[in-house]
Design an enzyme around this catalytic site. Structure first.
Site, PDB file in Angstrom:
ATOM      1  CB  THR A  34      16.532 -89.560  50.183  1.00 50.45           C
ATOM      2  OG1 THR A  34      16.014 -90.973  49.789  1.00 50.45           O
ATOM      3  CG2 THR A  34      17.679 -89.316  49.442  1.00 50.45           C
ATOM      4  N   GLY A  73       8.418 -88.171  46.742  1.00 47.09           N
ATOM      5  CA  GLY A  73       7.376 -87.911  45.957  1.00 47.09           C
ATOM      6  C   GLY A  73       6.174 -87.372  46.622  1.00 47.09           C
ATOM      7  CD  GLU A 316      12.374 -98.140  47.350  1.00 47.82           C
ATOM      8  OE1 GLU A 316      12.768 -98.527  48.440  1.00 47.82           O
ATOM      9  OE2 GLU A 316      11.650 -96.950  47.708  1.00 47.82           O
TER      10      GLU A 316
END
Lengths: 552, 552
Positions: A34, A73, A316
């Site tokens: 992303t 993350g 997702e």
């Protein structure tokens, strides 16, 4: 995530070289897809990797602020390596999206390497413990062999070899979505446990004015907040199990080179991911509100569960985008039906349901409720298809027509997913599996199924009434069934939640512990607050008292 | 809150003595009512004040852990005085709830006084800047004259003089609930502004495959997330204005000793507080989700707005408790109707609506939609009343029967409030006020009204279809109207939000600033994060690297 990605997208040598090092904790990694300005639409990614034939390297760049990687993350500070998803260019010619293994930080000093701009994206609604990161790349060079090349390849002379099976990347997404259904149904069970236990401890507002305050679980309106969520969490849990079975079969098929089942699997995973994430998040929040003011305490753990559950609505695959994909699958199925072609199993109900002119007779039996839902779904699919077709005839492109019919696409997709969940629950309770359970246990499951089906029928009654004649007396009877089954579930509610078997250590909730010592735990937590370290915090002397004096 | 309370509940001398000191910033205060184990049900409070005739004092105690005061804002550390709500006892004889002015901390040192156990309740879902507190009292003695005695009184000899107008305390609650409707509608407007502006900046997923990614506001499903919330925020804003007018009239009446309008005012404030807090919280959250992943960033400000909006669902009267009170008002109105007595204005539609046998004809006009809603509400009220009556006849007490009919009570109350909001919006746009607006402005309001009414009709279609014959073609026409009005609002959406006129300083949102520099602001905020002070945070050296070495 990085290791899994290297295993699936990298060659065996690449897995040996990078994947194993990560598994052995020699390096730490993240998966960066992303971007600040780009999410769901993969081809829109601006990060680019240009092949340099002279040095046999790729040159990676994030040329704009919107192309900065954003959200991954562990990327903020923990990772020293990273899989970067970028658009591949050879001689300035775009070849599509590929993945690249990039070193971000020195393995010893952990300092960012030249050309790497990396850091934390700051505070979020939840996931306080995760260092979600950003990443800018400026002329970062990596060896050609750092591109993950199990499928597509770039040869030393710059030849691009296409992937023979691009479908495999998309099967990974299916896997993650199946996982979300399982996880989110679990979060809803956890929240149900917390709120139900608390409702058996908390006393409030006498039902009869002269009697003491009852456990709030005895208020019928409270039961209506708790028990449907218990039933819903079980419904999605069962659907998730069914989904895994289908996933395993599909994975077997793929190993044999058979990809036919994939579109069905993809549509089902999309719709269940969207519905379960939405319903679990909303359910957790209803349960939090059912705990009144104390539900607002961080130590109740419900706000945290909500932050975790709702995040799944956007990650997702954003839910609306997924439902639109399911809508497209339904429109395709419609076309196949009209062409006389057979439908895949999970949509086969359409074959019969779309033919009939409404529900023959409302009896309110479980099977009848499911049938009413299926016929209502078929009706919605049909009118969506008609509206789409009318727009195409009026000269709109397929894409414009789909956008303009988007609201109905998502409604049809939602109904389709709901039919699967209802059918799965019904099958589990009344099908062959029932024989492996004690009658007493199945009776409890029957009550939960009754609640789920009656409640679902009421929720979609505006759709059902379009295809079924149901009298006002019959609707009132449905309301009575709802009230009756709440009453029937009352004595079992706490035990059902205990049966989920969450340890206090996992619930971490002052309201939902097994022993029910709610008030003691809330108090204990408050005493631990850093704000209570001193009887008078310094800020009183440094700010409050001087402020008051100045105002006086 | 403490000052307002002293002004309304204290004598003029008490206001001079305590209230003025607080206004002058000589002391700081809090209002302590809720206890750890007791909320909405006031008489259940365990904190007690016993009158000691010998010393002319009250002795205050919180005898159990559940009687600790819990939640009052500012009580944790800031307040050195506090109004304590407690049950009053004279010679161990309960006299009902009263309020007492209690000193908590030394005015100079700010240290808690003997018998006072005070502190912060710890982390909450929101309101990080508020020191919500707890308070335990152990034989804390205060002069008799510290009881707030504008209404009820205790004389030196222990004689208890009852309040002549207990109704006044409850009028304060009405005031606060009116305030909540205003505040929460504003929060929804703020969130609408943020999400709409962001949707005009963000680009995602081509509609036509070969064209560039459009502004996401061009996706019809995105419009469906944004525009209804804009319309809803305006609907509640208008209802809040109407509510204040009624409040002012009622306050005037009360000054003249006329209390007749109070039950109506109370019911209306209850239903609007419950509906507006719920719909605004849900709306803010839908808008947050409409911003995709970036809506999850704290700097988007939407999560904060949600925490503030949702808190209003439980404070100042938990929503379900309020809706049950409205349900009781509706049942009373039903009885009055059957006794041939006149109904108060805001429920007068019942008179006609309950008589007719369903809606005569569905035309889909605005007036017709409102009428359909009113008849559906009347129908719901009637069957609720019938079910209540049947339970009474079967031997249940009034209270038991009300509890068992509770779900329908809340449904009827919700519909009743919705009718008021719809009628108010319709009146504003089509009534005399329209003449004071330019036709262009009123056209925009007409579009918003159209969206609100069509959307509300669809939301309650399961109820409307019980009282109206609407063909499938007519339902499809309604869907077309929805899609048409979304399209009509598209060019005006950003301008409508600009018209709310929130300053960037108030929105404090990286996604919703007036200039639309979304990505720059997100980036700037991230750079400011304390986690980015050093290129490598210490925790990497102290924890991550040693952990990895240990694992290797």
């Amino acid at each position: 995530m990085m290791v899994g990605c290297i295993r699936q997208q990298g060659t065996d040598e690449q897995y040996e070289k990078f994947g194993k090092r990560a598994e052995n904790f020699e390096i730490t990694g993240a998966y960066a897809q992303t971007e600040l300005g780009h999410g769901t639409f993969l081809r829109g990614l601006e990060t680019r990797a240009d092949f340099d034939r002279k040095t046999d390297e790729f040159v990676l760049n994030t040329p704009t602020i919107t192309s900065y990687k954003w959200w991954p993350g562990g990327l903020g500070h923990a990772a020293n390596y990273c899989v970067v998803v970028a658009n591949l260019y050879i001689d300035n010619d775009p070849k599509g999206v590929a993945m690249f293994m990039v070193q971000l930080r020195d393995e010893k000093t952990h300092m960012p390497l030249p050309g790497i701009d990396v850091g934390d994206i700051g505070k979020k609604m939840g996931f306080a413990g995760v260092n979600n990161g950003y990443l800018g790349l400026k002329n970062v060079r990596i060896p050609r062999t750092n591109m993950l090349m199990r499928h597509a390849q770039v040869l030393p002379d710059g030849t691009y070899v296409k992937s023979p099976a691009s479908v495999l990347a998309y099967f990974t997404m299916v896997f993650v979505r199946c996982l979300i259904v399982r996880n989110n149904s679990t979060m809803l069970s956890m929240a149900s446990t917390i709120a139900t236990r608390y409702s058996a401890v908390r006393r409030q507002s006498p039902i009869n004015p002269k009697e003491p305050e009852p456990q709030i679980i005895d208020h019928v309106t409270q039961q209506m907040k708790l028990f449907p969520e218990i039933a819903t969490s079980i419904a999605y849990r069962l659907s998730s199990t069914k989904l895994w079975q289908l996933y395993d079969q599909t994975a077997e098929d793929i190993k044999c080179g058979e990809f036919g089942r994939l579109p069905e699997m993809h549509a089902l995973a999309c719709s269940l991911k969207a519905l379960c994430s939405r319903d679990s998040a909303n359910g957790v929040e209803r349960l939090r509100l059912a705990c009144g003011g104390h539900g607002y305490l961080a130590s109740a753990q419900l706000a945290n569960l909500y932050s975790a559950a709702t995040a799944a609505c956007t990650y997702e695959g954003e839910n609306t985008v997924l439902l639109l994909q399911v809508g497209r699958f339904l429109m395709k199925s419609c076309r196949m039906l009209m062409a006389g072609k057979p439908l895949v199993p999970t949509i086969s109900y359409l074959q019969d349901a779309i033919k009939v002119n409404g529900l023959e007779k409302w009896t309110g039996s479980w099977q009848n409720i499911l049938q009413a839902l299926q016929i209502a779904t078929a009706h919605k699919i049909r009118i969506t298809f008609e509206n789409l077709t009318a727009r195409l005839k009026a000269g709109q492109t397929e894409a414009e027509a789909a956008n303009n019919t988007g609201i109905e696409y998502t409604q049809a997709a939602e109904l389709h997913g709901t039919c699967f969940v209802a059918a799965t629950f019904l099958e589990e309770v009344t099908g062959p599996n029932a024989k492996n359970r004690s009658p007493a246990l199945n009776k409890v499951l029957e009550n939960l199924l009754e609640l789920f089906l009656v409640n679902t029928a009421m929720k979609y009654m505006h759709e059902i009434l379009r295809v079924a004649n149901i009298s006002d007396m019959e609707l009132r009877a449905l309301q009575t069934r709802l009230e009756d089954v709440l009453k029937a579930l009352r004595p079992d509610a706490v035990a059902i939640c205990d049966g989920f078997d969450f340890h206090d250590r996992n619930l971490k909730s002052t309201l939902g512990s097994y022993d029910g010592n709610v008030y003691e735990r809330i108090f204990e937590e408050a005493k631990k607050s850093p704000l209570n370290k001193k009887p008078v915090p310094d800020v009183i002397y440094t700010h409050l008292q001087p402020f008051m004096k100045a105002k006086m």
